[in-house]
Design a protein around this motif. Sequence first.
Motif, short mmCIF file in Angstrom:
data_model
loop_
_atom_site.label_atom_id
_atom_site.label_comp_id
_atom_site.label_asym_id
_atom_site.label_seq_id
_atom_site.Cartn_x
_atom_site.Cartn_y
_atom_site.Cartn_z
N ASP A 90 133.28 21.42 134.39
CA ASP A 90 133.70 20.04 134.58
C ASP A 90 133.44 19.60 136.01
OD1 ASP A 90 134.75 17.57 134.23
OD2 ASP A 90 136.67 18.24 133.40
N GLU A 91 132.39 18.82 136.18
CA GLU A 91 131.97 18.30 137.48
C GLU A 91 131.95 19.38 138.57
OE1 GLU A 91 133.41 14.54 138.63
OE2 GLU A 91 133.59 13.81 136.57
N THR A 126 136.46 14.82 130.28
CA THR A 126 137.45 15.87 130.48
C THR A 126 138.31 16.04 129.23
OG1 THR A 126 137.48 15.46 132.85
CG2 THR A 126 139.38 16.60 131.93
N GLN A 132 138.06 20.14 136.66
CA GLN A 132 137.60 19.09 137.56
C GLN A 132 138.40 19.13 138.86
OE1 GLN A 132 137.58 15.33 135.64
NE2 GLN A 132 136.87 14.23 137.44
#
Lengths: 256, 683
Positions: free
Chosen positions: A175-176, A51, A93
Amino acid sequence: MSPDPLAPDPVLSAEDVSVKFGGLSALANVSLQVPSGRIVALIGPNGAGKTTMFNVLTGLQETTTGRVRFNGADISGWPTYRRGRAGIARTFQRLALFTRLSVSDNLVASWESSHRGGVFGRGRSLRQERVHQVMELLNLWPIADRLAGELSTGQGRMVELGRALCTDPHVLLLDEPGSGLDVKETAAFCDVLRTVVRGPSAPAVLLVEHDMTLVMEVCSALTVLDFGKVIACGSPEEIRNDELVRAAYLGDVSVA
Amino acid sequence: MSAFYPFIVIGLFTGSVYGLAAMGVVLTYKTVGVFNLAYGAVAMFCAYTYWELHDHWGITAWLAMPILFLVVAPILGLILEGLYRPLAGLSAEVLIVVSLGILAALGALVPIIYGSQDRQLQAIFPTKTFVLGSHLHVGYDQMGTLVVSLSMAALLWALLRHTKFGTSTRAVVDNPDLADMIGVHGDNVRRAAWILSTFFAALVGIMISPRQGLDIYQLVLVVIYCFAPAVLGRLVSLPLAYIGGLILGIIGSILSKYSNSGTVANLEAAFPYLSLFVLLVVLGPRLKEVGTATRRLAVAAVAAPGKKKSGASATLFAIGQGRWRVGVDRNLTLGLVGFVLAILVPLAVPGPRLLIIIGGVIYALIALTLVVLTGWAGQISLAQFSFVGVGAFTAGHLAGSHGQHFLFAVLIGMLLSAPLAVVVGLASLRLSGLYLALATLAFALVMDTIVFNRTDVSGGLTGISVPRPQIFGISFTGRIALYELVVVIFGLIAVAAYALRAGPMGRRLHILRDSPLAASTLGVNLTVTKLVVFTACAMVAALGGSFYGAWTQAITPLDFMWTASLELLLLVVLGGRAVISGAIIAGSVVATQALPFIPVEVNKILALTIALGVIGLAQEPEGTARMTARQTMHVLAVMKPLPKRYRNTLGLPAPSGAVPDPPVDRRVPAPAGSGEGVSSHVA
Ligand SMILES: Nc1ncnc2c1ncn2[C@@H]1O[C@H](COP(=O)(O)OP(=O)(O)OP(=O)(O)O)[C@@H](O)[C@H]1O
Ligand SMILES: [Mg+2]
């Protein structure tokens, strides 16, 4: 271990980036490349610095050393909003939706923010067209009128993706995107992702993801971080067989 | 150096009280996540109570003290704990509004209970002096204060270090949920923190008051001094807060050595606020909001059930067409009718009462700037009246003594407010929530002390006069003409705000508030956006200020003090901070003084009611405006059944026996028993 020599020119790249939080070295001389038109992944255990790398690429995090290049130009000094307008889009995220706007307005706001004159209401028809397209692509019509704050995580991740797409990005940082999704939603997300990168003006994608099956399936190259250092990079094949990676990250997870 | 020695010693005495207050503030912030802006008011309330017990009823100090410290303070602490408990985990904005509501409530309660004259509290220590060193005269009361303060600080330190309370507190601060799980009773820890904090407030109150004199807002102000040391301790370090208090006292005392000349005296008075502002801006990004762990759970609980409505009916046409919520403002027709009625008011109220109503309209205009800034853009401002003051004094000087055209004066006032707004706007780039509120409070106080306090600016306590406008040959000296003028101005600006709200700019304010980080990654230039918003709001406030001056015709610095900004925020919250109607309600409350059946004495009660209303409505962005709309619809519904969609939008209970329509897109049949539920999404 070396990057694919046949890969096209990188649209976005980090060179030698280091970030320190006090004594903690979150990134240490990390370089990575996102070739245009490809999906590449950045993986690593929790706290590896993924991140943080995204924050560096989008200008939300200052670096101690290193540069960020975008289409060949050094953009290290650019503020976040300028990178956004230039074509670097990301998701978060932890969902960062505009919770009090409807889903469609989330997309509209995104278009307006990233396009010249958008905030003065110019280019309405272009805006309608693009938003319409994205809603269609991500199948957001059924929830178009819902407030973004009321959505499930899965729906929220779709809206964030849609919001990023509405900026017409050259490169998309995810992000994820799979965390918090159930099996069905993950599969749907995979499909969407593949559609997104198809087509002539499709964005390149840098993906952070813990779900190895998803990563191995869609990515053409991977960079593996551990404790802020690159421990491996290469094709899914190479990564799968890399001893270091197995030891540091994959552990006993079967990826064969 | 030796020349400074006496000032350092004297500074230690005052500083020790600031330190105590700073610790009291930090204590609740770090354990409960509540920054108690009303801390000074609590101290003030305790001091008045002590005055009542000791000076008024004649109870001996040996009995009055235990009553104050062991009965009154703990009860007050528990009341505060009870008020805040249901708010755990809510946004900084809500917590700030509640603490300001408490401040106002205590400020209104004191005159109701204890009468409104100024009091002189007898000193608790002998005021005789003794000689320290070679020639320094020190009062026993000063020495006593220092000793009490130091021993209390030491006691608190020991309590947190060496008792179970200490470890429990640390556990709760660290992770409230986990603490609960391992058997630490979080509620008890929080109660103890509130009681201790109130105990400290009582101490501060009775130690400061004998020297300062008992006055409602004076003590509140003194306690604001201690916010700077609290921030120096980043609002979490008790020792740093205490030491910061001492340092502040010493610097203040040294400055007083030079404070014979005017400018320096102003600087000395402004020092605590200036240092608060600077500290906030400098430490800015490193200041963390405490209590996020508590926050998470509570927020999840609030956001969970998807109370939903409307189906997949979105058409391409609807996108970005303002179909999203503009709340109770949605009804443009109502607005138009209201406007026409407003124009006709002079027919009904021709007399001097119309003058008060003019004040209400101007107030609504000023309130509107706060609706845009705080309600829409999410930037809390406790300094809006400073800009009003800039507009008013500029009008007074230019249109008054310099004989310039009124419109020219208005324009210059607006231009002068712009750079000041930029200062606040720049601060807002580094601060948000609580810290922005504190910074704007500090800004207002700095403006009070170094700008509005200057006699060449404001004419001192006698103030200056402002002429009524004369525009394009039309004189607005008369009541009715002035009234129509301000109504039209308000109407124009309200329409502009409405149009802005429904378009791309409104969306931009929204996303600035919801997730500035995400907005910036999409391409929003936060710096420019925030500066534009702050400047535009300040300029309109200055415009309102010019007319405010023209309305009262005589203005003094007291009209634009920080308390005025605070009152504005309270009234806007009461009216509804997210809707234009909220500003109108705020103006109406001010105009209620025009009502024949509200005598002046009722004002105290009214103030208390408003304060309590604010506490109750802190979580309702549409304030009483929403309730008013709902009530109206109730009445209408009795007369004529409305189409269903309106009923549901406004959260009306379904007609008895009827089951609300299931949402169009709901495939699964509604579970039995959900029938009585009312689908009430926030319109
Ligand atoms: N603002 C910050 N201040 C201090 N430390 C930070 C900050 N942000 C991240 N870190 C630390 O830097 C390291 C890398 O964090 P980062 O969030 O980049 O990890 P990640 O790879 O994204 O992990 P995850 O898989 O859990 O998301 C962690 O040890 C984290 O605690
Ligand atoms: Mg991460």
